[in-house]
Design a protein around this motif. Structure first.
Motif, PDB file in Angstrom:
ATOM      1  N   PRO A 116       0.800  -1.228   0.000  1.00 55.15           N
ATOM      2  CA  PRO A 116       0.000   0.000   0.000  1.00 55.15           C
ATOM      3  C   PRO A 116       0.836   1.282   0.000  1.00 55.15           C
ATOM      4  CG  PRO A 116      -0.098  -1.057   2.149  1.00 55.15           C
ATOM      5  CD  PRO A 116       0.656  -1.980   1.239  1.00 55.15           C
ATOM      6  N   ALA A 117       2.095   1.186   0.348  1.00 54.95           N
ATOM      7  CA  ALA A 117       2.960   2.374   0.365  1.00 54.95           C
ATOM      8  C   ALA A 117       3.454   2.673  -1.048  1.00 54.95           C
ATOM      9  CB  ALA A 117       4.148   2.137   1.290  1.00 54.95           C
ATOM     10  N   ASP A 118       3.543   3.928  -1.376  1.00 48.97           N
ATOM     11  CA  ASP A 118       4.045   4.332  -2.685  1.00 48.97           C
ATOM     12  C   ASP A 118       5.561   4.293  -2.695  1.00 48.97           C
ATOM     13  OD1 ASP A 118       1.555   4.805  -3.834  1.00 48.97           O
ATOM     14  OD2 ASP A 118       1.488   6.873  -3.113  1.00 48.97           O
ATOM     15  N   ASP A 119       6.103   3.910  -3.831  1.00 49.44           N
ATOM     16  CA  ASP A 119       7.548   3.917  -4.025  1.00 49.44           C
ATOM     17  C   ASP A 119       7.810   4.697  -5.302  1.00 49.44           C
ATOM     18  OD1 ASP A 119      10.237   3.490  -3.950  1.00 49.44           O
ATOM     19  OD2 ASP A 119      10.142   1.334  -4.351  1.00 49.44           O
ATOM     20  N   LEU A 120       8.391   5.868  -5.167  1.00 46.62           N
ATOM     21  CA  LEU A 120       8.612   6.733  -6.311  1.00 46.62           C
ATOM     22  C   LEU A 120       9.920   6.448  -7.034  1.00 46.62           C
ATOM     23  CD1 LEU A 120       7.344  10.054  -4.720  1.00 46.62           C
ATOM     24  CD2 LEU A 120       6.061   8.405  -6.092  1.00 46.62           C
ATOM     25  N   LEU A 143      12.662   0.785 -10.247  1.00 47.89           N
ATOM     26  CA  LEU A 143      13.096  -0.550  -9.859  1.00 47.89           C
ATOM     27  C   LEU A 143      14.594  -0.717 -10.103  1.00 47.89           C
ATOM     28  CD1 LEU A 143      10.228  -2.906 -11.069  1.00 47.89           C
ATOM     29  CD2 LEU A 143      10.862  -2.337  -8.736  1.00 47.89           C
ATOM     30  N   ASP A 144      15.085  -0.135 -11.183  1.00 44.50           N
ATOM     31  CA  ASP A 144      16.523  -0.235 -11.457  1.00 44.50           C
ATOM     32  C   ASP A 144      17.354   0.346 -10.318  1.00 44.50           C
ATOM     33  OD1 ASP A 144      16.154  -1.515 -13.875  1.00 44.50           O
ATOM     34  OD2 ASP A 144      16.314   0.320 -15.063  1.00 44.50           O
ATOM     35  N   SER A 145      16.936   1.493  -9.800  1.00 41.98           N
ATOM     36  CA  SER A 145      17.701   2.096  -8.705  1.00 41.98           C
ATOM     37  C   SER A 145      17.631   1.227  -7.456  1.00 41.98           C
ATOM     38  CB  SER A 145      17.217   3.521  -8.410  1.00 41.98           C
ATOM     39  OG  SER A 145      15.935   3.518  -7.826  1.00 41.98           O
ATOM     40  N   ARG A 146      16.494   0.602  -7.223  1.00 39.37           N
ATOM     41  CA  ARG A 146      16.359  -0.291  -6.063  1.00 39.37           C
ATOM     42  C   ARG A 146      17.271  -1.499  -6.224  1.00 39.37           C
ATOM     43  NH1 ARG A 146      14.667   3.262  -2.558  1.00 39.37           N
ATOM     44  NH2 ARG A 146      12.473   3.785  -2.678  1.00 39.37           N
ATOM     45  N   ARG A 147      17.291  -2.077  -7.414  1.00 45.74           N
ATOM     46  CA  ARG A 147      18.116  -3.260  -7.666  1.00 45.74           C
ATOM     47  C   ARG A 147      19.600  -2.924  -7.627  1.00 45.74           C
ATOM     48  NH1 ARG A 147      17.238  -5.520 -12.743  1.00 45.74           N
ATOM     49  NH2 ARG A 147      17.800  -7.558 -11.982  1.00 45.74           N
ATOM     50  N   GLU A 148      19.946  -1.675  -7.854  1.00 48.12           N
ATOM     51  CA  GLU A 148      21.348  -1.245  -7.805  1.00 48.12           C
ATOM     52  C   GLU A 148      21.782  -0.884  -6.388  1.00 48.12           C
ATOM     53  OE1 GLU A 148      21.341   1.883 -10.695  1.00 48.12           O
ATOM     54  OE2 GLU A 148      21.309   0.471 -12.370  1.00 48.12           O
ATOM     55  N   GLY A 149      20.856  -0.937  -5.416  1.00 52.31           N
ATOM     56  CA  GLY A 149      21.224  -0.752  -4.026  1.00 52.31           C
ATOM     57  C   GLY A 149      20.706   0.502  -3.351  1.00 52.31           C
ATOM     58  N   ARG A 150      19.998   1.350  -4.072  1.00 52.19           N
ATOM     59  CA  ARG A 150      19.459   2.565  -3.442  1.00 52.19           C
ATOM     60  C   ARG A 150      18.093   2.220  -2.830  1.00 52.19           C
ATOM     61  NH1 ARG A 150      22.120   4.135  -8.005  1.00 52.19           N
ATOM     62  NH2 ARG A 150      20.313   4.386  -9.349  1.00 52.19           N
ATOM     63  N   THR A 151      18.124   1.886  -1.542  1.00 56.54           N
ATOM     64  CA  THR A 151      16.930   1.357  -0.885  1.00 56.54           C
ATOM     65  C   THR A 151      16.312   2.280   0.154  1.00 56.54           C
ATOM     66  OG1 THR A 151      18.306   0.213   0.715  1.00 56.54           O
ATOM     67  CG2 THR A 151      17.665  -1.032  -1.249  1.00 56.54           C
ATOM     68  N   GLN A 152      16.811   3.482   0.281  1.00 65.78           N
ATOM     69  CA  GLN A 152      16.273   4.407   1.274  1.00 65.78           C
ATOM     70  C   GLN A 152      14.791   4.657   1.008  1.00 65.78           C
ATOM     71  OE1 GLN A 152      18.423   8.080   1.594  1.00 65.78           O
ATOM     72  NE2 GLN A 152      17.028   8.911   3.099  1.00 65.78           N
ATOM     73  N   ASP A 153      13.994   4.608   2.059  1.00 64.72           N
ATOM     74  CA  ASP A 153      12.548   4.841   2.014  1.00 64.72           C
ATOM     75  C   ASP A 153      11.807   3.851   1.125  1.00 64.72           C
ATOM     76  OD1 ASP A 153      12.833   7.072   3.718  1.00 64.72           O
ATOM     77  OD2 ASP A 153      13.264   8.368   2.001  1.00 64.72           O
ATOM     78  N   MET A 154      12.347   2.678   0.957  1.00 63.97           N
ATOM     79  CA  MET A 154      11.698   1.647   0.157  1.00 63.97           C
ATOM     80  C   MET A 154      10.540   1.055   0.953  1.00 63.97           C
ATOM     81  SD  MET A 154      13.653  -1.445  -1.753  1.00 63.97           S
ATOM     82  CE  MET A 154      12.876  -2.409  -3.022  1.00 63.97           C
ATOM     83  N   PRO A 171       8.058  -1.503   2.753  1.00 60.74           N
ATOM     84  CA  PRO A 171       8.505  -2.715   3.448  1.00 60.74           C
ATOM     85  C   PRO A 171       8.324  -4.014   2.673  1.00 60.74           C
ATOM     86  CG  PRO A 171       6.613  -1.719   4.564  1.00 60.74           C
ATOM     87  CD  PRO A 171       7.041  -0.772   3.511  1.00 60.74           C
ATOM     88  N   LEU A 172       7.227  -4.186   1.975  1.00 57.66           N
ATOM     89  CA  LEU A 172       7.000  -5.442   1.257  1.00 57.66           C
ATOM     90  C   LEU A 172       8.032  -5.616   0.136  1.00 57.66           C
ATOM     91  CD1 LEU A 172       5.090  -7.887   1.197  1.00 57.66           C
ATOM     92  CD2 LEU A 172       3.704  -6.655  -0.486  1.00 57.66           C
ATOM     93  N   ALA A 173       8.263  -4.576  -0.620  1.00 56.65           N
ATOM     94  CA  ALA A 173       9.249  -4.634  -1.698  1.00 56.65           C
ATOM     95  C   ALA A 173      10.666  -4.729  -1.140  1.00 56.65           C
ATOM     96  CB  ALA A 173       9.106  -3.426  -2.610  1.00 56.65           C
ATOM     97  N   ALA A 174      10.949  -4.049  -0.039  1.00 56.62           N
ATOM     98  CA  ALA A 174      12.281  -4.114   0.575  1.00 56.62           C
ATOM     99  C   ALA A 174      12.587  -5.540   1.037  1.00 56.62           C
ATOM    100  CB  ALA A 174      12.373  -3.141   1.745  1.00 56.62           C
ATOM    101  N   ALA A 175      11.601  -6.197   1.616  1.00 53.31           N
ATOM    102  CA  ALA A 175      11.793  -7.580   2.058  1.00 53.31           C
ATOM    103  C   ALA A 175      12.026  -8.495   0.856  1.00 53.31           C
ATOM    104  CB  ALA A 175      10.586  -8.052   2.864  1.00 53.31           C
TER     105      ALA A 175
END
Length: 190
Positions: free
Chosen positions: A120-124, A127-138, A140-144
């Motif tokens: 339910p939380a928005d992630d702005l 996905l590429d940035s998340r997969r490259e390691g930038r996880t700040q404010d990610m 919780p479900l996607a971070a897990a």
């Protein structure tokens, strides 16, 4: 090391385990039972024959009534179902390095997108940035899910076939979480 780096360095078994783990965690969206993908996990062991992968995959697709990965015109959470079906449809018939590398990477993206859709939380962030390691404010479900993907790749890289048990445990945990999220969302719509 980022998820992108881990995928780039993974061997054939690690890549197959990575793609399979993503698909396994999303299995509740496919309508299969918790053991539906177990034969593919068994095909990753030292005693297995990689040539059997395609036949096992065909059996699983038949049991799940695999669609072609095309949209059936449904809406809402069905985008997550569509992504899960596409992961299954894209699984390579042969468990070879080049084919499983493309599939593992696509499964990683699809699984993270599924978890973002169901969170339910928005992630702005992309996905590429998340997969490259930038996880700040990610969220919780996607971070897990990102942590699980990294763990699977690390344990198989570090322990080979001996790491498959831990990779499967990580997948089972993720599958339970996703099943609970899907169930909660379904109850909320009633």
């Amino acid at each position: 090391m980022s998820l992108v780096d881990l995928i780039a360095q993974a061997d054939e078994r690690g890549l197959a385990a990575s793609g399979l783990a993503c698909l396994d965690r999303c299995a509740p969206l496919l309508g299969g039972d918790d053991e539906i993908l177990r034969p593919l996990w068994g095909n990753l062991t030292e005693a297995s024959d990689a040539a059997d992968w395609g036949a096992i995959l065909d059996q699983i697709r038949a049991k799940l009534g695999e669609g072609d990965g095309e949209d059936d015109g449904d809406d809402g959470d069905d985008e997550a179902v569509l992504l899960a079906r596409r992961m299954l449809a894209a699984a390579p018939a042969e468990r070879t390095g080049a084919q499983v590398r493309v599939w593992a990477d696509a499964c990683s993206v699809a699984s993270l997108q599924i978890h973002r859709l169901l969170d339910p939380a928005d992630d702005l962030a992309t996905l590429d940035s998340r997969r490259e390691g930038r996880t700040q404010d990610m969220p919780p479900l996607a971070a897990a899910e990102l942590r699980r993907q990294i763990t699977v790749l690390e344990v198989v890289a570090g322990h080979g076939a001996g790491g498959l048990r831990r990779a499967l445990e990580v997948s089972v945990e993720g599958r339970r979480v996703l099943r609970a999220v899907v169930s909660r969302r379904a109850r909320g719509r009633k």
